[in-house]
Design an enzyme around this catalytic site. Sequence first.
Site, PDB file in Angstrom:
ATOM      1  CG  HIS A  49      -1.770   1.238   1.304  1.00 21.70           C
ATOM      2  ND1 HIS A  49      -2.758   1.503   0.391  1.00 21.70           N
ATOM      3  CD2 HIS A  49      -1.763   2.288   2.164  1.00 21.70           C
ATOM      4  CE1 HIS A  49      -3.332   2.662   0.694  1.00 21.70           C
ATOM      5  NE2 HIS A  49      -2.741   3.162   1.755  1.00 21.70           N
ATOM      6  CG  ASP A  51      -0.478   6.074   2.109  1.00 22.98           C
ATOM      7  OD1 ASP A  51      -1.655   5.931   1.750  1.00 22.98           O
ATOM      8  OD2 ASP A  51      -0.020   5.585   3.170  1.00 22.98           O
ATOM      9  CG  ASP A 173      -5.348   3.616   4.328  1.00 17.48           C
ATOM     10  OD1 ASP A 173      -5.853   3.268   5.417  1.00 17.48           O
ATOM     11  OD2 ASP A 173      -4.413   4.423   4.259  1.00 17.48           O
ATOM     12  CG  HIS A 419      -6.136   7.345   1.070  1.00 16.63           C
ATOM     13  ND1 HIS A 419      -5.762   6.613  -0.027  1.00 16.63           N
ATOM     14  CD2 HIS A 419      -5.376   6.891   2.084  1.00 16.63           C
ATOM     15  CE1 HIS A 419      -4.822   5.754   0.322  1.00 16.63           C
ATOM     16  NE2 HIS A 419      -4.564   5.910   1.593  1.00 16.63           N
TER      17      HIS A 419
HETATM   18 ZN   LIG Z   1      -3.136   4.966   2.722  1.00 23.42          ZN
END
Ligand SMILES: [Zn+2]
Length: 954
Positions: A49, A51, A173, A419
């Site tokens: 994951h 970001d 997420d 996000h």
């Molecule tokens: Zn995230």
Amino acid sequence: MAAGKQQLPVALLFILGGVWSFPLVQDTKPSCHITKPNMLNVHLVPHTHDDVGWLKTVDQYYYGDRNDIQHAGVQYILDSVVDQLLKNPDRRFIYVETAFFYRWWKQQSSSMQQTVKRLVNEGRLEFVNGGWCMSDEATTHYSAVIDQMTLGLRFLNDTFGACGRPRVAWHIDPFGHAREHASMFAQMGYDGFFFGRLDYQDRDHRMIEKEQELLWRASDSLTPPMADLFTGILPNGYNPPEGFCWDQLCHDPPIRDDPDLEDYNVDDVVNRFLVIAMVYKTNHIIMTMGSDFQYENANLWYKNLDKLIHYVNAQQANGSKVNVLYSTPSCYLQELHRANLTWSLKRDDFFPYADDAHDFWTGYFTSRPALKRYERISNSNLQTCNQLEVLAGPVSRQGPFGVGDSDTMKEAMAVAQHHDAVSGTEKQHVANDYARRLANGWQHCQVFQASHCLYHGYSGTIMSSRFLVIVYNPLARPVTWPVRLPVNGTAYAVSDVKGKPVDCQVVPVSKATQEVRRNRGFAINELVFQVQAPPLGYTTYSVSLIQDGPPPASTQRRTPTGIQNKFLRVTFDPDTGLLSSLSNLETKQSIKLTQNFYWYNASDGNNTESNQPSGAYIFRPNSSTPFIISKTTSVVQEVRQWFAPWVSQVVRLYADSKALELEWTVGPLPIDDNLGKEVITRLDTSIKTDRFFYTDSNGREVLQRKKDFRPTWNLKQSEPIAGNYYPINSRAFIKDDVDQLTVVTDRSQGGGSIQNGSLEIMLHRRLLYDDVRGVGEPLNETSDIFPEGLIVRGRLLLSLEHPAAAADLHRPMAEQEVLQPLLAFVDGDLMTHCTFSGLQAALPPAVHLLTLTQWDKDSVLLRLEHQFQSRESKLNSQPVTVNLQKLFSTLVVLGVSELNLSANQWKDKMTRFDWTPQKGTGPLQTGYPSEWEVTLRPMEIRTFLLKVQNVQLK
Ligand SMILES: [Zn+2]
Ligand SMILES: *[C@@H]1O[C@H](CO)[C@@H](O)[C@H](O)[C@H]1NC(C)=O
Ligand SMILES: *[C@@H]1O[C@H](CO)[C@@H](O)[C@H](O)[C@H]1NC(C)=O
Ligand SMILES: *[C@@H]1O[C@H](CO)[C@@H](O)[C@H](O)[C@H]1NC(C)=O
Ligand SMILES: *[C@@H]1O[C@H](CO)[C@@H](O)[C@H](O)[C@H]1NC(C)=O
């Protein structure tokens, strides 16, 4: 190139080894490993994951810079994963964020690119989601979400073709899930959607009911199954089950080989999978094997996963009924689909999200209000930039003012949808980086504005005694828009493009404005007039100074008892100076309306029920009763109100407006009392709401909300304020049978209706503690210009209508608020006045021109949208038909193809739109006019690729 060849024998060894490999399913998706019908099949999905900015900037994450903040380097992750995939053909990996993948791809040799293409074609490397980032769902606007998905998916399609097209949307997420996102994903062609976070009570309920996999019907207007999306809730958020984390960032013990095998309790592993499976419907479960920025040293993960699969499956010889396999979300989804079961239907959304009784993630609906506004206005600017590029034709990219490009802004906006970006949940230095990227995008777009008869020369006070104002309108219908210019003169003459005089007014700059601008301007007055701009075009106004001199004496007097125009009247309470009523003079409606400002004392985390403080993500007031911000009032046509040194407001009624404007200025929030503050404005009315209120989803469809209630489970409410907050992206309203009060916002904010007849909106937050969800900083925004705390300004537009007529007003109002006219200035009178419309005629009120952007050399991408819901308006909730050939004034449309919403797939089901361009050149108005007609039904968005030729109008 050698790498691929060298790997082959290794891969062969594994295949010959037998135990490690699986026969492949032949009938459907050939890359999926075969499953066993009478066993529990555990789908291991290796993933990372990544970001697109959070604790570090997107660049720092890509390169692995600043590992002192967080150990994370995406370039190494991709290097390492590809290397490990080549070592064993059974292995699988999914990748999500195209912003990162795109950068990595550009840096690879062509032989490495070929190798990666092979992995993609063989389904060993699978793209899921595939947007530029994994967007936030609470604070994003649908227009920007569609753009960011289009950007990422286009790269994947251009690079990998159909094999690179993600089949699954993956929002593991984001902190709550919006119905409009599900609707968009359905229209983008995804087969299913997986996420990790939902309210803990909702999850408990769904585990009991075995409803963690469901069918989301994501629109009240679109005909099913157009907005139906299969939705799965992952068993461990997006982490591996406890004890199974084999990344270098984890501390779980590795699986030990034969000599120690007795120690390793395979039975225990098998049982744990069986327990997880008990709350799911089929004999398949999905296991996310990975987490934040994992797989930088992918060997650790894969070596242990290989062994896990080997030892668990070896138990089948002893009667075990568990089968473990490498898989991907699309392979898992295929099995669920094959199971041919029925799934529960969901019609509402997944807001708000709480992970415990006092831990509601409703603070980020408002966190970083200035960044949220900058993101929203940047979207408006990008759409204008895109349009000008199309209207001016390809030459505009190399105009007399330099090289223009909309790509910089497209990428900056796409990154901002992440996000932890527009959500406001990033560290301060990362928030600064997002803003810097947007500012850079604006720079690159100004070239178009310049080359297109617009000249950007405006900063500070306008000094010339004669200047032109050029107004560009990005909407497909004419707009009337109030313009306020900082000036020093006391009287001006304004005339339109035909030389006709225009009413104007000079008002002194307010004290609040003087304080906000600091040393960035010294004008003493504001020149106010209304401009009218043609659809998708511009016009000019000329302004000349008539009288210089001191500002008009500001006639200090008590608050007037009321102000009104021909549509609305508002009154003020003579004692308190607060708003006291709002009337619609056309419909003869009137409601009691009090508005005031309050602040909630943010919890510092030190109390008996829970030690959760309020922070960037979480809203947790210390008490349900907010403190009132006391008020004083004053002055003229527009009513200026002071509530505290750090809260003021201007109440305005423009002559031609059916909305009351409340321009609020909040900040710097004082914290010298050591109290975190969450400032709201609250509208208390005589409307009988009976606990109901309404908020939009990502700026589109409206959802009904009810206080202390969730549609799909019996809510145990533990936070009477924070647990009743919902995201407001563009509007919220309260209504009864007679009256509807609608508030249109200028950015995403959080809000709720705590008392009957009341609507509150959170405007600004300043907090002293971190809320322990990872960001590691209190949300306490300052800047060089505002070292004592940010001052934020924004506006709310209020209207009062009958519920049946309200949408006819708030839909176009919100449309104007999202895509605002762009102003440019020319000193003196150098240019010939010009006026221009890119359209042959304004589009009907129901049709919004959502996208007009250059796609390649001779084609443009066009999205037309029906902006009304079904049954929302007698007048406008009807199908509308638009003729694509009669749309543009300077573009000849030679051919049309329809695409899915994200423009990465031809919409071939709809063969009636499968047109081929006619041969020859020139306008093609004759022949088959009906084939160019496009019908839009309520809430429908249709996406077209148009082959065009620019013709210049005189
Ligand atoms: Zn995230
Ligand atoms: C799916 O289930 C329905 C209803 O039980 C049945 O009629 C249909 O034949 C099944 N389809 C397949 C492909 O098994
Ligand atoms: C406008 O007036 C203010 C106050 O007198 C002065 O400081 C400022 O320099 C003036 N600006 C211009 C452009 O004349
Ligand atoms: C929490 O509150 C108690 C009682 O008011 C006080 O003694 C203590 O110092 C506080 N702790 C913190 C971390 O503020
Ligand atoms: C997808 O990419 C392929 C080339 O890789 C191209 O031929 C096709 O037109 C693209 N599809 C769309 C919808 O753009």
